[in-house]
Write a protein that holds these residues in place. Structure first.
Motif, mmCIF file in Angstrom:
data_model
loop_
_atom_site.group_PDB
_atom_site.id
_atom_site.type_symbol
_atom_site.label_atom_id
_atom_site.label_comp_id
_atom_site.label_asym_id
_atom_site.label_seq_id
_atom_site.Cartn_x
_atom_site.Cartn_y
_atom_site.Cartn_z
ATOM 1 N N ASP A 93 -2.207 0.533 -7.568
ATOM 2 C CA ASP A 93 -2.466 1.671 -8.461
ATOM 3 C C ASP A 93 -1.222 2.505 -8.759
ATOM 4 N N TYR A 94 -0.059 1.983 -8.403
ATOM 5 C CA TYR A 94 1.171 2.758 -8.562
ATOM 6 C C TYR A 94 1.432 3.116 -10.026
ATOM 7 N N GLU A 121 -0.582 3.295 -12.548
ATOM 8 C CA GLU A 121 -1.589 4.198 -13.088
ATOM 9 C C GLU A 121 -1.388 5.619 -12.581
ATOM 10 N N LYS A 122 -1.195 5.766 -11.271
ATOM 11 C CA LYS A 122 -1.088 7.100 -10.684
ATOM 12 C C LYS A 122 0.257 7.767 -10.942
ATOM 13 N N GLU A 123 1.337 7.007 -10.866
ATOM 14 C CA GLU A 123 2.670 7.602 -10.980
ATOM 15 C C GLU A 123 3.205 7.625 -12.406
ATOM 16 N N CYS A 124 2.810 6.644 -13.218
ATOM 17 C CA CYS A 124 3.372 6.533 -14.569
ATOM 18 C C CYS A 124 2.354 6.801 -15.672
ATOM 19 N N GLY A 125 1.090 6.901 -15.314
ATOM 20 C CA GLY A 125 0.070 7.216 -16.303
ATOM 21 C C GLY A 125 -0.303 6.077 -17.232
ATOM 22 N N LYS A 180 0.820 -1.210 0.000
ATOM 23 C CA LYS A 180 0.000 0.000 0.000
ATOM 24 C C LYS A 180 0.853 1.258 0.000
ATOM 25 N N SER A 235 6.952 6.835 -18.187
ATOM 26 C CA SER A 235 6.310 8.086 -17.791
ATOM 27 C C SER A 235 6.519 9.175 -18.837
#
Length: 253
Positions: free
Chosen positions: A92-93, A95-99, A55, A70
């Protein structure tokens, strides 16, 4: 018209692969070459040899690869990442950090007027032991239990298991094609075509087989090989679907 690329099975971070930094740099070099003419990049699983996302923490390493991914998404290139059997433990790493756009299941997509069925491929295996392990690895309860182990030990366990699997199955880019009657992905595709005859191309990872198999007169089944020994990929320019191999330093088109 910009192109669409497909690749899989880089197994970044594998303890069974020598010169892991060089291994990662080759993949990053390829992504850098295609960044200006790519509309989308589909990575069909096992891009990491072992990925377990907590998490509030992720595995160390992969800095150059994740940075390049990214960069692509920042430029407007769609990067689709499928989970494989080595890197299914994602939250979700990415998706959120690398798009990236994360896929946990196979999907049917229309690209430039052609229909593609895309999957890692492990979900179609008929090996009972493998399917049992797959159910265990997908268990939410067992994942919670594993998350309670300190990363110092859990990540070591995961990387050790992945290394053992790599060596046991000799997955180093020279896996032979077993024929339509023995390749479970070909068997699945053949059955799927009976109810979905409009599919133009099935593309799979997982097997580390570099093969293009015709399905009747209007469809085909492509295995993506890997990015360990053969550095194979598929490119679609809107008209032609081509299998290619990346040779670093070679003039790239």
């Amino acid at each position: 018209m910009k192109k669409i690329y497909f690749l899989s099975d880089a197994h970044l971070g594998s303890w069974a692969i020598e010169h892991s930094r060089t291994h990662e740099r080759r993949l990053v070099s390829f992504l850098d070459k295609i960044k200006n003419d790519a509309a989308a990049v589909y990575m069909l699983g096992d891009m990491f040899d072992f990925w377990y996302e907590f998490k509030y923490a992720v595995p160390k390493g992969f800095t150059r690869f994740l940075g390049k991914v990214s960069e692509l998404t920042d430029k407007g290139v769609e990067v689709h990442l499928f989970t494989g059997n080595h890197d299914l433990w994602c939250l979700d790493y990415f998706e959120k950090e690398c798009g990236v756009i994360l896929h946990r299941e196979p999907c049917l997509v229309e690209l430039y007027g052609k229909e593609f069925f895309l999957a890692h491929g492990d979900e179609f295996s008929k090996d009972r032991i493998f399917q049992l392990l797959r159910k265990i690895f997908h268990s939410k309860f067992l994942r919670k239990c594993f998350s309670m182990i300190h990363p110092r030990w859990s990540l070591w366990m995961g990387n050790s298991w992945a290394r053992h699997s790599m060596i046991k199955h000799k997955v180093k880019g020279d896996t032979p094609f077993l024929g339509a009657e023995n390749e479970f992905c070909v068997q699945f595709a053949t059955e799927y075509l009976k109810t979905h005859p409009s599919v133009d191309c099935f593309i799979f990872g997982h097997r580390h087989v570099d093969e293009d198999f015709p399905l009747g007169t209007s469809s085909r089944c492509i295995f993506l090989g890997d990015w360990i020994g053969c550095f194979a990929y598929v490119v679609f320019d809107g008209e032609n679907i081509q299998r290619k191999h990346y040779i670093e330093g070679e003039k790239f088109e």
